[in-house]
Design a protein around this motif. Structure first.
Motif, PDB file in Angstrom:
ATOM      1  N   MET A 185       0.845  -1.177   0.000  1.00  0.00           N
ATOM      2  CA  MET A 185       0.000   0.000   0.000  1.00  0.00           C
ATOM      3  C   MET A 185       0.887   1.236   0.000  1.00  0.00           C
ATOM      4  N   GLU A 186       0.353   2.277  -0.557  1.00  0.00           N
ATOM      5  CA  GLU A 186       1.093   3.516  -0.624  1.00  0.00           C
ATOM      6  C   GLU A 186       1.200   4.132   0.768  1.00  0.00           C
ATOM      7  N   THR A 187       2.378   4.591   1.100  1.00  0.00           N
ATOM      8  CA  THR A 187       2.511   5.387   2.308  1.00  0.00           C
ATOM      9  C   THR A 187       2.007   6.783   1.990  1.00  0.00           C
ATOM     10  N   PRO A 188       1.121   7.313   2.820  1.00  0.00           N
ATOM     11  CA  PRO A 188       0.587   8.625   2.478  1.00  0.00           C
ATOM     12  C   PRO A 188       1.705   9.659   2.410  1.00  0.00           C
TER      13      PRO A 188
END
Lengths: 431, 144
Positions: free
Chosen positions: B8-11
């Protein structure tokens, strides 16, 4: 002990991880087993967590590191800098495992939660033992489980489980001989109870209420009059009447947390965004009020245990680019992180946000939370593109700006790798 | 941050906001509804394929070549499931002298040993109870 069922139906378990931060460090570094280990606060200032071996050396929580470091080598003492990415990730895993066992779950802090446990007494002890085994097998950290009819009693018996190794980390009040419970309650000072601090204890002592047994026997009305409805609840809960509701907001020195069960389930990502925005902004306001910034946030959600729908208890953590109390950044991070772990269409009945890695915000001014205003002007996007071009430290709002030292500038001399959250930091296994 | 581990993308500070992280399904497009909408169940998701249970799945990097004949080479990443029961022949991550090592587990007639593929000296374990298995390797992400 009374056998009436709690307000929530069934029994309540308080599950917490033993010496959580140290236990996390040991998962990927088995050489730390059986050694004295301490974890230090941000900037390696003072001791915030200790292994049993470190406790036996007489090292107290809050001891400045420089006071014990000269002895470290002689003692074989190992120090670690706080690794909130690791702790946040392992916490999320522990909570997800625990959520599978409860009819409800209230995550109380990074390392402890209340669970609703159905079943009769014999089943309860079995479930508690299975909970302990499951967390050890899945995540590799030890937990203790206390089971009773109220939260206050569950906390109390959890301490009994901790202090009595022969119980193997599991204690259920109803399984203990009544005489023994009374004996322990007559011995433990009131400060050993959830929510009874030193000042309250002093005033209680002045009234002749010294031990848990004394408080249990006190007149709830009188306690309410002299103290508060909160302490009255403690008295009622000690007598088996569950009356502490699930809380929406929690805070201690190391974390700030907001969580809540919804009256109607949240099923769309957009609705969940709104929930996250509310919690993130409350967190921002709380941190501003206390002069703190967060470096990691963890989001959790959960479906109902009951009914036919899919059951899931997702959670995820994210490290903030710089420690912040800025509502825009916190909102964006909470929303985006939650979006990575929920699936639209699922009926979530609760959600929460936990802020960890807290540190002083150095007295910088924070922005007023004019989130929608700023969002309409796309300032966040602008900042993002500036950062993309010129680097993370190039520009920022409030706490996100240049005035704050970036996370990498923090002193973390003894940090373990971010084993579970950074591809470049994976644990190494020798072949 | 489960984020990186589960792909998942790290914000980042500016997002990804809702508009860039919505799962990307055609159903999310504005305007004319896609005829494929009802058939879209998400793209191929390696996490779903490789990870049985994310609470007990960890990724480790291999150092050394003693397991190369099993297809596990220096620099590869192993997917390790802590909750799987180790069996005879499992590739396991074991704790030996406070260190994590990858070996093939041999259990036969009460005899326990951890073996490499290159004919190295096996680590003999006197009792099964003395064996400290960290997890069972389920996949190797081999660099080609």
């Amino acid at each position: 002990m009374s056998s009436e069922r709690s307000l929530y139906g069934g029994r309540i378990a308080l599950v917490d991880v033993n010496n959580f931060y140290v236990s996390c460090e040991r998962v990927f570094d088995p050489a730390l087993e059986r050694r004295p280990v301490v974890v230090l606060s941000n900037n390696d200032g003072c001791v915030v967590a200790r292994s049993e071996e470190a406790k036996q050396l007489g090292i107290a929580t809050g001891t400045p590191w420089f006071k014990v470091s000269p002895e470290a080598e002689r003692w074989g003492l190992v120090a670690r800098s706080s690794n909130y990415e690791l702790y946040g990730d392992l916490s999320a895993r522990v909570m997800e495992v625990l959520g599978r066992f409860g009819s409800w779950q209230e995550v109380y802090s990074i390392d402890e939660c209340f669970l609703g446990l159905p079943g009769d007494e014999r089943q309860l002890l079995g479930t508690a033992a299975r909970i302990r085994a499951a967390v050890m097998r899945h995540v590799g950290v030890p937990v203790c489980v206390g089971v009773a009819g109220t939260k206050t009693l569950a906390k109390f018996v959890n301490h009994i489980a901790k202090r009595n190794p022969h119980m193997q980390g599991v204690c259920s009040l109803d399984s203990m001989p009544a005489g023994e419970v009374a004996r322990i309650q007559a011995r433990v000072p009131v400060t050993g109870l959830w929510g009874v601090g030193g000042r309250t204890a002093k005033r209680l002592n002045a009234m002749g209420i010294e031990t848990v047994a004394d408080l249990k026997a006190a007149d709830p009305q009188l306690i309410r009059k002299r103290f508060s409805v909160v302490l009255q609840r403690t008295v009622l809960e000690l007598n088996g009447t569950a009356c502490i509701p699930h809380s929406e907001e929690r805070a201690d020195k190391q974390q700030i947390m907001f969580s809540r069960s919804f009256s109607t389930p949240v099923t769309s990502a957009e609705e969940m965004d709104q929930v996250m925005a509310v919690y993130a902004q409350r967190g921002a306001a709380r941190m501003a009020a206390e002069g703190l910034s967060a470096s990691v946030l963890t989001v959790t959600a959960g479906t109902s245990r009951f009914g036919d729908g899919d059951k899931s208890f997702p959670s995820a953590s994210a490290r903030l680019p710089v420690p912040t109390q800025d509502p825009i950044q916190l909102t964006r991070a909470a929303v985006a992180t939650m979006r990575t772990c929920i699936s639209p269409g699922t009926s979530y009945v609760r959600a929460g946000v936990l802020f960890t890695g807290l540190e002083p915000a150095d007295g910088q001014q924070t922005l007023d939370p004019f989130v929608s205003d700023l969002d309409q002007r796309h300032i966040g996007d602008l900042l993002g593109s500036v950062r993309a071009k010129f680097g993370e430290a190039a520009i920022g709002l409030g706490q996100g700006g240049l005035a704050v030292p970036a996370a990498w500038s923090m002193k973390r001399d003894f940090s373990s790798p971010r084993y579970t959250t950074e591809w470049c930091d994976l644990p190494v296994v020798r072949a | 941050m489960a984020a990186a581990m589960f792909g998942m993308e790290t914000p980042s500070p500016s997002g990804p906001g809702p508009e860039t992280n919505d799962g990307g399904g055609p159903g999310d497009a504005r305007g004319f509804p896609s005829p494929a909408q009802d058939y879209f169940h998400g793209g191929i998701d390696l996490n779903r394929h490789l990870i049985r249970d994310r609470t007990c799945t960890f990724i480790m990097r291999v150092s050394g070549n003693s397991m190369a004949a099993s297809g596990i080479s220096d620099g590869d990443e192993l997917i390790v499931d802590r909750s799987l029961p180790p069996r005879d022949g499992s590739v396991v991550v074991a704790v030996v002298n406070g260190e994590l090592i990858v070996r093939r587990l041999h259990l036969s007639g009460g005899h326990v040993s951890l073996q490499t593929d290159d004919g190295g000296v096996p680590t003999e374990v006197p009792e099964l109870a003395d064996l400290s298995i960290w997890g069972v390797a389920t996949r190797c992400l081999h660099h080609v």
